[in-house]
Write a protein that holds these residues in place. Structure first.
Motif, PDB file in Angstrom:
ATOM      1  N   ILE A  23       0.706  -1.311   0.009  1.00  0.00           N
ATOM      2  CA  ILE A  23      -0.067  -0.047  -0.228  1.00  0.00           C
ATOM      3  C   ILE A  23       0.908   1.040  -0.499  1.00  0.00           C
ATOM      4  CG2 ILE A  23      -1.937   1.371   1.742  1.00  0.00           C
ATOM      5  CD1 ILE A  23      -3.238  -0.528  -0.025  1.00  0.00           C
ATOM      6  N   LEU A  24       1.921   1.327   0.601  1.00  0.00           N
ATOM      7  CA  LEU A  24       2.912   2.274   1.076  1.00  0.00           C
ATOM      8  C   LEU A  24       3.698   2.787  -0.483  1.00  0.00           C
ATOM      9  CD1 LEU A  24       3.813   2.141   4.541  1.00  0.00           C
ATOM     10  CD2 LEU A  24       2.362   3.941   3.705  1.00  0.00           C
ATOM     11  N   VAL A  29       5.508   6.215  -1.717  1.00  0.00           N
ATOM     12  CA  VAL A  29       5.254   7.396  -0.005  1.00  0.00           C
ATOM     13  C   VAL A  29       7.308   7.240  -0.531  1.00  0.00           C
ATOM     14  CG1 VAL A  29       6.293   4.834   1.262  1.00  0.00           C
ATOM     15  CG2 VAL A  29       5.578   7.233   2.565  1.00  0.00           C
ATOM     16  N   GLY A  30       7.815   6.333  -1.043  1.00  0.00           N
ATOM     17  CA  GLY A  30       8.798   7.166  -1.316  1.00  0.00           C
ATOM     18  C   GLY A  30       9.601   7.978  -2.028  1.00  0.00           C
ATOM     19  N   ILE A  50       7.476   4.653  10.660  1.00  0.00           N
ATOM     20  CA  ILE A  50       9.001   3.938  10.169  1.00  0.00           C
ATOM     21  C   ILE A  50       9.341   3.854   8.497  1.00  0.00           C
ATOM     22  CG2 ILE A  50      10.535   1.947  11.762  1.00  0.00           C
ATOM     23  CD1 ILE A  50       9.732   3.124  14.424  1.00  0.00           C
ATOM     24  N   LEU A  51       8.592   2.306   8.261  1.00  0.00           N
ATOM     25  CA  LEU A  51       8.487   2.026   7.504  1.00  0.00           C
ATOM     26  C   LEU A  51       8.232   3.100   6.092  1.00  0.00           C
ATOM     27  CD1 LEU A  51       5.506  -0.779   7.763  1.00  0.00           C
ATOM     28  CD2 LEU A  51       7.967  -0.874   7.282  1.00  0.00           C
ATOM     29  N   ALA A  52       7.696   4.286   5.849  1.00  0.00           N
ATOM     30  CA  ALA A  52       7.738   5.292   4.745  1.00  0.00           C
ATOM     31  C   ALA A  52       9.017   6.050   4.988  1.00  0.00           C
ATOM     32  CB  ALA A  52       6.483   6.154   5.542  1.00  0.00           C
ATOM     33  N   LYS A  53       9.876   5.732   6.433  1.00  0.00           N
ATOM     34  CA  LYS A  53      10.842   6.769   6.150  1.00  0.00           C
ATOM     35  C   LYS A  53      11.960   5.325   5.712  1.00  0.00           C
ATOM     36  CE  LYS A  53      12.646  10.299   7.635  1.00  0.00           C
ATOM     37  NZ  LYS A  53      12.772  11.298   7.655  1.00  0.00           N
ATOM     38  N   ARG A  54      11.857   4.467   5.767  1.00  0.00           N
ATOM     39  CA  ARG A  54      12.279   3.308   5.555  1.00  0.00           C
ATOM     40  C   ARG A  54      12.441   2.995   4.153  1.00  0.00           C
ATOM     41  NH1 ARG A  54      12.906  -1.140  10.191  1.00  0.00           N
ATOM     42  NH2 ARG A  54      13.991  -0.050  11.623  1.00  0.00           N
ATOM     43  N   ARG A  59      10.504  13.328   4.797  1.00  0.00           N
ATOM     44  CA  ARG A  59      10.066  13.840   6.362  1.00  0.00           C
ATOM     45  C   ARG A  59       9.020  12.588   6.449  1.00  0.00           C
ATOM     46  NH1 ARG A  59      10.772  18.708   5.661  1.00  0.00           N
ATOM     47  NH2 ARG A  59       9.053  18.932   4.202  1.00  0.00           N
ATOM     48  N   VAL A  60       8.793  12.324   7.646  1.00  0.00           N
ATOM     49  CA  VAL A  60       7.619  11.724   8.526  1.00  0.00           C
ATOM     50  C   VAL A  60       6.722  12.299   9.724  1.00  0.00           C
ATOM     51  CG1 VAL A  60       8.106   9.161   7.373  1.00  0.00           C
ATOM     52  CG2 VAL A  60       8.713  10.329   9.938  1.00  0.00           C
TER      53      VAL A  60
END
Length: 188
Positions: A23-24, A29-30, A50-54, A59-60
């Motif tokens: 989904i991300l 989101v990357g 955390i997943l989005a950042k990885r 920025r989150v």
């Protein structure tokens, strides 16, 4: 999700688990400048951030309702935490504080407050170098904002009338800050 999509119009709405990397990735989101996690579940907000950042989000921003989580997330790569309780307390304090207080932000665990106040012509802070001002214990001047210019205070810095002063005050020194920025009768 359908209602949100209908109301916003021209927006892609994805309905799924924020912890699902597919989904991300579908949401790209990357390549996102900012990803904001604002579900009603703190753990989902933290983990999806955390997943989005990885995955590469620049920025989150994460909504957290439990204050006990805040110290934990700063070490996890989360850029900003939004805590509705802290925002509400700060907004109330802004109206409760006396003097020309423009903004107030409480610091964790009742340590103190970051205060932005407007310096009045009658304030004891105005017109003298900071090194000559006997600031009460527990108060540190962090910045002076004059128009669009931010000044890093030094001993030789002079606060002028209408400057905005950003300072940190321990809980015990807050009343002294209010007095420093209060409008005095001789002003009228």
């Amino acid at each position: 999700a359908a209602e949100v999509c209908q109301r916003l119009g021209g927006v892609v709405v994805l309905n799924g688990d924020g912890l699902d990397t597919e989904i991300l990735e579908e949401a790209n989101v990357g390549t996102a400048e900012t990803m904001i996690a604002v579900t009603d579940d703190d753990e989902v907000n933290i983990l999806s951030s955390i997943l989005a950042k990885r995955l590469g989000a620049e920025r989150v921003v994460t909504l957290i309702n439990k204050p006990s989580y805040e110290p934990l997330v700063t070490n996890l790569g989360i850029d900003a935490v939004v805590n509705p309780r802290s925002i509400t307390v700060s907004h109330i304090l802004q109206h409760v504080r006396r003097g020309r207080i423009r903004r107030v932000h409480t610091l964790r665990e009742g340590f103190g407050e970051i205060i932005e106040a407007e310096a009045m012509a009658t304030s004891a802070l105005v017109g003298r170098p900071l090194r000559e001002i006997d600031l009460p214990e527990g108060i540190i001047v962090g910045a002076i904002v004059r128009g669009a210019t931010v000044i890093t205070p030094r001993g030789s810095s002079v606060i002028k009338a209408d400057d905005r002063v950003v300072l940190m005050a321990t809980t015990g020194a807050v009343r002294k800050v209010e007095k420093m920025f209060a409008v005095r009768l001789e002003y009228f």
